[in-house]
Design an enzyme around this catalytic site. Structure first.
Site, PDB file in Angstrom:
ATOM      1  N   HIS A 268       0.871  -1.185   0.000  1.00 45.92           N
ATOM      2  CA  HIS A 268       0.000   0.000   0.000  1.00 45.92           C
ATOM      3  C   HIS A 268       0.905   1.231   0.000  1.00 45.92           C
ATOM      4  CE1 HIS A 268      -3.459   2.403   0.559  1.00 45.92           C
ATOM      5  NE2 HIS A 268      -3.844   2.062   1.783  1.00 45.92           N
ATOM      6  N   HIS A 308      -2.312  -2.024 -10.055  1.00 46.07           N
ATOM      7  CA  HIS A 308      -3.243  -1.451  -9.086  1.00 46.07           C
ATOM      8  C   HIS A 308      -4.514  -2.289  -9.100  1.00 46.07           C
ATOM      9  CE1 HIS A 308      -5.723   1.530  -7.005  1.00 46.07           C
ATOM     10  NE2 HIS A 308      -4.584   2.052  -6.606  1.00 46.07           N
ATOM     11  N   ASP A 364       2.868   5.563  -6.888  1.00 47.64           N
ATOM     12  CA  ASP A 364       4.128   5.428  -6.163  1.00 47.64           C
ATOM     13  C   ASP A 364       5.348   5.332  -7.069  1.00 47.64           C
ATOM     14  OD1 ASP A 364       3.278   5.503  -3.501  1.00 47.64           O
ATOM     15  OD2 ASP A 364       2.421   3.510  -3.710  1.00 47.64           O
TER      16      ASP A 364
HETATM   17  N1  ACO Z   1       4.879  -6.650 -11.127  1.00 48.36           N
HETATM   18  C1  ACO Z   1       4.752  -7.820 -11.773  1.00 48.36           C
HETATM   19  N2  ACO Z   1       3.590  -8.501 -11.893  1.00 48.36           N
HETATM   20  C2  ACO Z   1       2.522  -7.964 -11.298  1.00 48.36           C
HETATM   21  C3  ACO Z   1       2.566  -6.741 -10.593  1.00 48.36           C
HETATM   22  C4  ACO Z   1       3.797  -6.079 -10.518  1.00 48.36           C
HETATM   23  N3  ACO Z   1       3.919  -4.917  -9.886  1.00 48.36           N
HETATM   24  N4  ACO Z   1       1.335  -6.449 -10.127  1.00 48.36           N
HETATM   25  C5  ACO Z   1       0.541  -7.453 -10.506  1.00 48.36           C
HETATM   26  N5  ACO Z   1       1.242  -8.376 -11.214  1.00 48.36           N
HETATM   27  C6  ACO Z   1       0.729  -9.581 -11.860  1.00 48.36           C
HETATM   28  C7  ACO Z   1       0.387 -10.639 -10.823  1.00 48.36           C
HETATM   29  O1  ACO Z   1       1.500 -11.492 -10.575  1.00 48.36           O
HETATM   30  C8  ACO Z   1      -0.755 -11.353 -11.502  1.00 48.36           C
HETATM   31  O2  ACO Z   1      -0.201 -12.180 -12.503  1.00 48.36           O
HETATM   32  P1  ACO Z   1      -0.873 -13.638 -12.822  1.00 48.36           P
HETATM   33  O3  ACO Z   1      -2.247 -13.309 -13.344  1.00 48.36           O
HETATM   34  O4  ACO Z   1       0.042 -14.244 -13.825  1.00 48.36           O
HETATM   35  O5  ACO Z   1      -0.917 -14.368 -11.508  1.00 48.36           O
HETATM   36  C9  ACO Z   1      -1.501 -10.246 -12.218  1.00 48.36           C
HETATM   37  O6  ACO Z   1      -0.505  -9.235 -12.476  1.00 48.36           O
HETATM   38  C10 ACO Z   1      -2.646  -9.656 -11.420  1.00 48.36           C
HETATM   39  O7  ACO Z   1      -2.130  -9.158 -10.190  1.00 48.36           O
HETATM   40  P2  ACO Z   1      -2.831  -9.281  -8.776  1.00 48.36           P
HETATM   41  O8  ACO Z   1      -1.764  -9.505  -7.734  1.00 48.36           O
HETATM   42  O9  ACO Z   1      -3.961 -10.254  -8.851  1.00 48.36           O
HETATM   43  O10 ACO Z   1      -3.439  -7.824  -8.618  1.00 48.36           O
HETATM   44  P3  ACO Z   1      -3.982  -7.200  -7.285  1.00 48.36           P
HETATM   45  O11 ACO Z   1      -5.086  -6.309  -7.668  1.00 48.36           O
HETATM   46  O12 ACO Z   1      -4.262  -8.245  -6.249  1.00 48.36           O
HETATM   47  O13 ACO Z   1      -2.722  -6.373  -6.739  1.00 48.36           O
HETATM   48  C11 ACO Z   1      -1.197  -4.643  -6.311  1.00 48.36           C
HETATM   49  C12 ACO Z   1      -2.571  -5.010  -6.886  1.00 48.36           C
HETATM   50  C13 ACO Z   1      -1.063  -5.146  -4.862  1.00 48.36           C
HETATM   51  C14 ACO Z   1      -1.044  -3.123  -6.294  1.00 48.36           C
HETATM   52  C15 ACO Z   1      -0.100  -5.301  -7.196  1.00 48.36           C
HETATM   53  O14 ACO Z   1      -0.228  -4.832  -8.515  1.00 48.36           O
HETATM   54  C16 ACO Z   1       1.293  -5.030  -6.661  1.00 48.36           C
HETATM   55  O15 ACO Z   1       1.760  -5.771  -5.776  1.00 48.36           O
HETATM   56  N6  ACO Z   1       2.008  -4.001  -7.208  1.00 48.36           N
HETATM   57  C17 ACO Z   1       3.313  -3.631  -6.691  1.00 48.36           C
HETATM   58  C18 ACO Z   1       3.194  -2.890  -5.368  1.00 48.36           C
HETATM   59  C19 ACO Z   1       2.705  -1.472  -5.558  1.00 48.36           C
HETATM   60  O16 ACO Z   1       3.180  -0.737  -6.430  1.00 48.36           O
HETATM   61  N7  ACO Z   1       1.762  -1.085  -4.701  1.00 48.36           N
HETATM   62  C20 ACO Z   1       1.210   0.294  -4.695  1.00 48.36           C
HETATM   63  C21 ACO Z   1      -0.236   0.284  -5.083  1.00 48.36           C
HETATM   64  S1  ACO Z   1      -0.839   1.924  -5.164  1.00 48.36           S
HETATM   65  C22 ACO Z   1      -1.128   2.332  -3.560  1.00 48.36           C
HETATM   66  O17 ACO Z   1      -1.390   1.560  -2.689  1.00 48.36           O
HETATM   67  C23 ACO Z   1      -1.081   3.727  -3.239  1.00 48.36           C
END
Ligand code: ACO
Length: 429
Positions: A268, A308, A364
């Site tokens: 987050h 996201h 971010d």
């Molecule tokens: N890098 C690589 N792969 C990713 C990323 C990433 N940053 N984010 C998602 N994916 C992939 C997942 O592995 C998944 O792949 P799959 O379908 O092959 O299993 C697919 O994309 C879908 O991702 P989910 O994890 O299901 O998406 P979710 O909505 O649960 O997660 C989140 C969202 C937590 C923000 C995620 O994208 C992440 O961890 N990003 C990196 C951390 C980040 O930047 N967080 C800040 C968010 S903004 C904020 O809070 C202000």
């Protein structure tokens, strides 16, 4: 003739049901009538992490994740970032309308009057180890504020609520600055109520050895824009934490402290700190392609600052921040990590892995670069998110408290454990 209902046949019993559809939702409680017999509890919806569950009605912030739209009370974030100020946006969020000049002056005055914290808070701060994470200090001191304002328990009174909301918005920069000064071993700098909200904050953080040090105007403006972008984001993890904890009718300091602890997590508000660590690990533009390969290999490496839960398009806040980078770097000099970030974005946005999963830069991805250029240490970045998000938390909290449909939050579970076991004495196990 189309109707706003959903017809369901329960194949276990052959019975048919018609559920009302309102605002694109069915009521989960309408499922309860679907039973196999009188002993059956009734059908529930299973939705870990609330992927598809609306938890409230809200009139505060609108997001269209597919189109990359973010609006506060109907006003696009881009217009607010360009033309407004954080305190004006705070008034808008809290009251639903942009203020007149008199209303804004009055609001700014009220916030300014509350910037000081009780002297005992300093003693409280001093109790932390020199290397305590400033987010831990912030969460604890905000929770401690409830002990200074026992009347805050009266959450049903609008007047009482509003004073606490003003206090929280006003004191958050002071507490954040104090926690930074503590971790640097520097004396605390008291608020200067002749300065704007953001200028005062930067002064409390940075000023050393002189009373008339002032931050560069361009940096004050850039930080104020970042504050506007972070002010609210509907039902995200920390806001949901604030609402859920606040639903027990605890005072808002305790509810907001829960929001702060949720924000602390790397998925987050902690993500921008993680972005910088990632950029440093990559080290050079020429290593970007190799890093992207690792992310795609699925070894658990994530491209931090990408993806996201809601935005399946470019996060509109990331666009505004990318623009603000230029203004900040014109004053501070370019952050050398920027070239790596730009190259990462360029490669990722044309790579099938990211395109298919609709992974775009989020808020971010660039914010950490600006904060670092402004001289903030990485562990302080999440506080720069918590300060402006405070208005979002308290506005959402008040909306929840005044919503007649809301009750104490209490989800259901699917029980997967064992039952009916007899206790065994310790020497017989
Ligand atoms: N890098 C690589 N792969 C990713 C990323 C990433 N940053 N984010 C998602 N994916 C992939 C997942 O592995 C998944 O792949 P799959 O379908 O092959 O299993 C697919 O994309 C879908 O991702 P989910 O994890 O299901 O998406 P979710 O909505 O649960 O997660 C989140 C969202 C937590 C923000 C995620 O994208 C992440 O961890 N990003 C990196 C951390 C980040 O930047 N967080 C800040 C968010 S903004 C904020 O809070 C202000």
């Amino acid at each position: 003739m189309p109707q706003d209902t959903l017809s369901i046949t329960d194949n276990r019993t052959g019975k048919a049901y018609e559920l009302k559809i309102e605002n694109g939702c069915i009521r989960a409680m309408d499922l309860r009538q679907i039973k196999t017999g009188p002993e059956d509890f009734g059908l529930m919806a299973y939705d870990p992490a609330f992927l598809n569950t609306a938890n409230c009605r809200s009139a505060i912030t609108y997001i269209d994740g597919d189109k990359g739209i973010l609006e506060y009370r109907g006003y696009p974030i881009e217009q607010l970032a360009e033309q407004s100020s954080h305190l004006e946006v705070s008034y808008l969020l809290m009251n639903g309308e942009l203020p007149t000049k008199t209303q804004l002056d009055d609001f700014v005055n009220k916030i300014t009057l509350h910037t000081y914290v009780h002297e005992n808070i300093k003693g409280f701060m001093d109790g932390f180890r020199y290397d305590a994470h400033p987010m831990s200090m912030l969460a604890s001191t905000v929770a401690a504020l409830s002990s200074f304002y026992p009347e805050a328990k009266n959450v049903k009174s609008k007047d009482v609520r509003r004073v606490q909301m003003n206090r929280l918005i006003a004191k958050m920069p002071t507490l954040a600055a104090f926690s930074h000064r503590h971790s640097q071993g520097l004396p605390y700098v008291y608020p200067n109520n002749e300065l704007s909200y953001t200028e005062n904050f930067l002064t409390m953080v940075k000023s050393i050895g002189t009373t008339n040090w002032r931050p560069h105007k361009a940096l004050v403006k850039a930080l104020d824009i970042l504050f506007i972008l972070h002010a609210d984001h509907e039902q995200n993890c920390s806001t949901t934490a604030t609402r859920v904890v606040g639903s027990s009718e605890v005072d808002p300091y305790s509810a907001v402290a829960a929001g702060i602890t949720a924000l602390y997590g790397p998925l987050h508000g902690g993500a921008n700190e993680a972005v910088l660590r990632m950029l440093r690990e990559i080290g050079d533009k020429k290593n970007v392609a190799e890093f992207i390969k690792r992310v795609k290999a699925g070894d658990g490496t994530k491209l931090m600052g990408f993806g996201h839960r809601v935005y399946k398009n470019y996060d509109p806040r990331a666009k505004v921040i990318k623009k603000a980078c230029d203004e900040v770097f014109a004053v501070t000099g370019k952050n050398p990590l920027l070239d790596i970030a730009v190259e990462l974005e360029r490669i990722a946005l044309q790579d099938d892995y990211f395109v298919q999963r609709k992974l775009y830069p989020n808020v971010d991805f660039y914010s950490g670069l600006i904060y670092e250029a402004m001289g903030f240490p990485a562990e302080f970045f999440t506080l720069l998110f918590a300060i402006p998000r405070t208005v979002g938390w308290v506005t959402q909290w008040e909306e929840m408290i005044t919503d007649n449909e809301q009750k104490i939050s209490r989800p259901r579970q699917i029980f997967t454990g064992q039952r009916g076991r007899n206790y065994v004495a310790i020497d017989k196990r």
